[in-house]
Design a protein around this motif. Structure first.
Motif, PDB file in Angstrom:
ATOM      1  N   LEU A 367       0.911  -1.048   0.193  1.00 56.26           N
ATOM      2  CA  LEU A 367       0.152   0.114   0.122  1.00 56.26           C
ATOM      3  C   LEU A 367       0.888   1.389  -0.038  1.00 56.26           C
ATOM      4  O   LEU A 367       1.749   1.337   0.996  1.00 56.26           O
ATOM      5  CB  LEU A 367      -0.964   0.062   1.226  1.00 56.26           C
ATOM      6  CG  LEU A 367      -1.767  -1.249   1.481  1.00 56.26           C
ATOM      7  CD1 LEU A 367      -2.675  -1.030   2.637  1.00 56.26           C
ATOM      8  CD2 LEU A 367      -2.724  -1.413   0.201  1.00 56.26           C
ATOM      9  N   THR A 368       0.838   2.039  -1.002  1.00 54.50           N
ATOM     10  CA  THR A 368       1.620   3.110  -1.038  1.00 54.50           C
ATOM     11  C   THR A 368       0.972   4.501  -1.338  1.00 54.50           C
ATOM     12  O   THR A 368       0.021   4.519  -2.122  1.00 54.50           O
ATOM     13  CB  THR A 368       2.782   2.890  -2.140  1.00 54.50           C
ATOM     14  OG1 THR A 368       3.661   4.141  -2.382  1.00 54.50           O
ATOM     15  CG2 THR A 368       2.226   2.722  -3.669  1.00 54.50           C
ATOM     16  N   ASP A 369       1.462   5.668  -0.902  1.00 52.59           N
ATOM     17  CA  ASP A 369       1.301   6.743  -1.060  1.00 52.59           C
ATOM     18  C   ASP A 369       1.566   7.079  -2.279  1.00 52.59           C
ATOM     19  O   ASP A 369       2.650   6.487  -2.984  1.00 52.59           O
ATOM     20  CB  ASP A 369       1.731   7.791   0.019  1.00 52.59           C
ATOM     21  CG  ASP A 369       1.038   9.344  -0.276  1.00 52.59           C
ATOM     22  OD1 ASP A 369      -0.070   9.591  -0.775  1.00 52.59           O
ATOM     23  OD2 ASP A 369       1.786  10.188   0.151  1.00 52.59           O
ATOM     24  N   VAL A 394      -1.505  -1.305  -4.403  1.00 54.81           N
ATOM     25  CA  VAL A 394      -2.671  -0.376  -4.250  1.00 54.81           C
ATOM     26  C   VAL A 394      -2.341   1.189  -3.644  1.00 54.81           C
ATOM     27  O   VAL A 394      -1.525   1.388  -2.819  1.00 54.81           O
ATOM     28  CB  VAL A 394      -3.705  -0.921  -3.240  1.00 54.81           C
ATOM     29  CG1 VAL A 394      -4.844  -0.027  -3.073  1.00 54.81           C
ATOM     30  CG2 VAL A 394      -4.144  -2.343  -3.579  1.00 54.81           C
ATOM     31  N   ALA A 395      -2.681   2.021  -4.469  1.00 52.06           N
ATOM     32  CA  ALA A 395      -2.393   3.392  -4.171  1.00 52.06           C
ATOM     33  C   ALA A 395      -3.442   3.868  -3.005  1.00 52.06           C
ATOM     34  O   ALA A 395      -4.610   3.606  -3.081  1.00 52.06           O
ATOM     35  CB  ALA A 395      -2.579   4.379  -5.277  1.00 52.06           C
ATOM     36  N   LEU A 417      -7.250   3.230  -3.184  1.00 49.20           N
ATOM     37  CA  LEU A 417      -7.932   3.368  -1.729  1.00 49.20           C
ATOM     38  C   LEU A 417      -7.883   4.713  -1.567  1.00 49.20           C
ATOM     39  O   LEU A 417      -6.900   5.257  -1.201  1.00 49.20           O
ATOM     40  CB  LEU A 417      -7.336   2.445  -0.701  1.00 49.20           C
ATOM     41  CG  LEU A 417      -8.208   2.080   0.602  1.00 49.20           C
ATOM     42  CD1 LEU A 417      -9.430   1.441   0.264  1.00 49.20           C
ATOM     43  CD2 LEU A 417      -7.157   1.337   1.437  1.00 49.20           C
ATOM     44  N   ILE A 418      -9.322   5.359  -1.331  1.00 46.85           N
ATOM     45  CA  ILE A 418      -9.186   6.898  -0.875  1.00 46.85           C
ATOM     46  C   ILE A 418      -9.549   6.872   0.300  1.00 46.85           C
ATOM     47  O   ILE A 418     -10.699   6.515   0.699  1.00 46.85           O
ATOM     48  CB  ILE A 418     -10.459   7.321  -2.046  1.00 46.85           C
ATOM     49  CG1 ILE A 418     -10.062   7.015  -3.506  1.00 46.85           C
ATOM     50  CG2 ILE A 418     -10.506   9.079  -1.910  1.00 46.85           C
ATOM     51  CD1 ILE A 418      -8.926   7.276  -4.032  1.00 46.85           C
ATOM     52  N   LYS A 428     -12.651  -5.344   2.701  1.00 43.14           N
ATOM     53  CA  LYS A 428     -12.812  -5.661   1.164  1.00 43.14           C
ATOM     54  C   LYS A 428     -11.406  -5.650   0.431  1.00 43.14           C
ATOM     55  O   LYS A 428     -11.350  -6.395  -0.305  1.00 43.14           O
ATOM     56  CB  LYS A 428     -13.771  -4.721   0.550  1.00 43.14           C
ATOM     57  CG  LYS A 428     -15.297  -4.781   1.213  1.00 43.14           C
ATOM     58  CD  LYS A 428     -16.075  -3.723   0.621  1.00 43.14           C
ATOM     59  CE  LYS A 428     -17.592  -3.777   1.091  1.00 43.14           C
ATOM     60  NZ  LYS A 428     -18.309  -2.790   0.549  1.00 43.14           N
ATOM     61  N   LEU A 429     -10.750  -4.623   0.870  1.00 39.43           N
ATOM     62  CA  LEU A 429      -9.254  -4.479   0.092  1.00 39.43           C
ATOM     63  C   LEU A 429      -8.491  -5.994   0.357  1.00 39.43           C
ATOM     64  O   LEU A 429      -8.070  -6.646  -0.522  1.00 39.43           O
ATOM     65  CB  LEU A 429      -8.578  -3.610   0.523  1.00 39.43           C
ATOM     66  CG  LEU A 429      -7.111  -3.291   0.156  1.00 39.43           C
ATOM     67  CD1 LEU A 429      -7.328  -2.682  -1.343  1.00 39.43           C
ATOM     68  CD2 LEU A 429      -6.247  -2.488   0.847  1.00 39.43           C
TER      69      LEU A 429
END
Length: 555
Positions: A367-369, A394-395, A417-418, A428-429
């Motif tokens: 998971l990355t910014d 996933v951003a 992912l916002i 869910k992710l």
């Protein structure tokens, strides 16, 4: 407030489409109340800047999932709110929503699950003369400053577009206005209740008793919300001194004692427990059940070990890497992943992240910014794919700009992912990318489940060591922002506000996140006067957040 270049261009583009193309009405499921609240929260900083009171009072009859063109409906609400806040110099702007009596068409069995709703925006602005009402719904039709020179810039297209959208959805838009008193815009539109919404309404307050001390217009509305949820309101007063200046104080009584929920407009966060009271922002009343569950959960000292959270729990032992330069983002996401059993590693930037993926065992999910100094998220993803790393990437970002998703896919990522995102979003992710196992546990009531989940995450996040981390991060960002403002360094201001935006979104402090987004857009489109007006509001808001979290550190 001056419109941003983005506002003007979007209005012009929408006008061109409505004039040359048939308007397509989409149908999707959406949470009506939460969507409305999200739009209203986005105007909180602008209203505060002008000294206006902003209210959002949505009937419980609209709670749940609906089907319709929610995107266009929120565009309409956004435009009406923008006008109301822009033209109102003093007083208040109030958004209300209610279910209208009677079916859409009792003779049409296919529309038996449809209902008409009324969404209104009321302001205490200068009002509109009767002779001008028809004209403002025409293209480029604007009203002068109520008889004087025009003060407010804009395209004059917004209300025309709203009318076309409403008509395409089979609804109507009505205006009642009195010069010198204010205006009320009301949208009457049909929506279909999604299957889940047709089940008996939840009663999260069943067998609970309450006392309400609230300012208008919240007393009546809170009483209705609590009664609709199965609660009993024992008393309702309006005594400002008795609630220490808060908009409302809700006393929650149970068999052994009573707890307290405070409606606090200065508090820019999700419900949070502080000094034996839970505080809740008045523009987020859909979270009232969570706030009350948190208050009662604190009293009962519920924990996962002592009180299981439901019929099953999702778990995984996946190894997850978090990459983000914002320490609050890393902290919050780590706690959320911990809840599901993940083994979490974290990196503060691209260089550190690349080193971890070369020296550590393979990760199951990354998971990355996106916008980090040095190596950004896009470059990271491309490098990982070039290195043969096949794990899903996933951003995780606070906002989604045009073309962002396409850029992520082109860089080799698997999705976005916002922020702010819920525990359900994280679940869910994980289900999608690493899989989850469900373990059976003794059943619990909905109230008990809500209390446990709220306490599990909030309790971990707000432990003393984590609080110190949050305070240090916000304090450091505030100091950098103050220095950048003093130097009039626009580039540094933009980068600092973006970093603050991420932290506020991660903490679910929506008004602060919305204010950051407004400043970022103002800088992006070079409306620097607008950014300068909003920056002091953000600085004051950050100081208030520090005071909320830790009064001693903020002193």
């Amino acid at each position: 407030m001056m419109p941003t270049l983005k506002d003007v261009l979007n209005d012009a583009l929408d006008f061109t489409k409505t004039e040359t193309e048939a308007i397509e009405v989409e149908s999707r499921e959406f949470d009506l109340v939460k969507e409305i609240e999200s739009v209203v929260q986005g105007f909180g900083s602008r209203a505060s800047l002008k000294g206006l009171q902003l209210h959002c009072l949505i009937d419980t009859s609209l709670t749940g999932i609906w089907r319709g063109d929610g995107f266009k409906l929120m565009q309409i609400l956004n435009n009406l709110l923008n006008n109301a806040v822009k033209f109102t110099e003093r007083g208040s702007v109030t958004v209300t929503g209610k279910l209208l009596e009677g079916a859409v068409d009792a003779r049409d069995s296919d529309r038996a699950s449809w209902s008409r709703i009324a969404l209104s925006v009321r302001d205490t602005g200068p009002g509109i003369a009767a002779a001008d009402i028809a004209r403002i719904f025409q293209p480029f039709g604007q009203v002068d400053k109520r008889g004087g020179a025009q003060r407010f810039a804009g395209t004059g297209l917004g209300l025309f577009i709203c009318k076309r959208f409403v008509a395409a959805m089979g609804g109507s838009i009505d205006l009642q206005s009195t010069p010198g008193v204010g205006s009320i815009f009301t949208v009457d539109i049909a929506l279909e209740a999604a299957p889940a919404a047709r089940s008996p309404p939840a009663q999260p307050f069943r067998e609970m008793q309450f006392g309400i001390n609230a300012a208008a217009p919240y007393g009546e509305h809170l009483a209705a919300l609590l009664a609709a949820g199965g609660g009993t309101v024992l008393s309702r007063t309006d005594h400002a001194g008795g609630r220490d200046g808060y908009l409302a104080q809700i006393d929650v009584f149970d068999a052994v004692s009573h707890e307290r929920v405070l409606l606090d407009p200065s508090f820019s966060s999700a419900p949070m427990l502080q000094n034996r009271s839970v505080r809740l922002h008045p523009l987020w009343l859909s979270a009232l059940p969570d706030a009350i569950a948190m208050a009662l959960g604190h009293q009962q000292a519920l924990t996962e070990t002592a009180f299981p959270g439901g019929a099953s729990r999702s778990r995984t032992d996946a190894s997850v890497l978090i990459v983000d330069d914002q320490v609050i983002n890393r902290l919050v996401l780590e706690k959320q992943l911990d809840y599901f059993g993940c083994r979490v590693s974290a990196a503060a930037g691209g260089k550190e992240a690349l080193a971890l993926t070369k020296t550590s065992p393979a990760f199951d999910l990354i998971l990355t910014d996106l916008n980090m100094p040095g190596i950004d998220g896009y470059a990271l993803a491309r490098q990982w794919r070039a290195d043969g790393i096949a794990a899903p990437i996933v951003a995780v970002t606070a906002s989604q700009s045009a073309g962002q998703r396409e850029r992520c896919m082109a860089a080799g990522m698997n999705g976005n992912l916002i922020k702010p995102f819920t525990m359900e979003d994280v679940e869910k992710l994980l289900e999608l990318h690493v899989g989850l196992q469900r373990y059976a546990e003794p059943a619990a009531t909905a109230r008990e489940q809500a209390a446990v989940k709220a306490l599990t995450i909030a309790g971990q996040l707000w432990q003393p060591e984590n609080m110190r981390t949050v305070v240090a991060s916000i304090g450091g960002d505030l100091a950098q922002l103050t220095l950048a403002v003093a130097r009039a360094d626009t580039d540094s201001i933009g980068k600092t506000v973006h970093r603050i935006h991420g932290g506020m979104a991660a903490l679910d402090m929506r008004p602060a996140a919305a204010l950051c987004r407004a400043i970022e857009e103002s800088i992006e489109f070079e409306w620097l006067d607008e950014a300068q007006r909003l920056l002091p509001v953000l600085q004051d808001m950050l100081m208030q957040i520090l005071q909320d979290i830790d009064p001693d550190e903020a002193a």
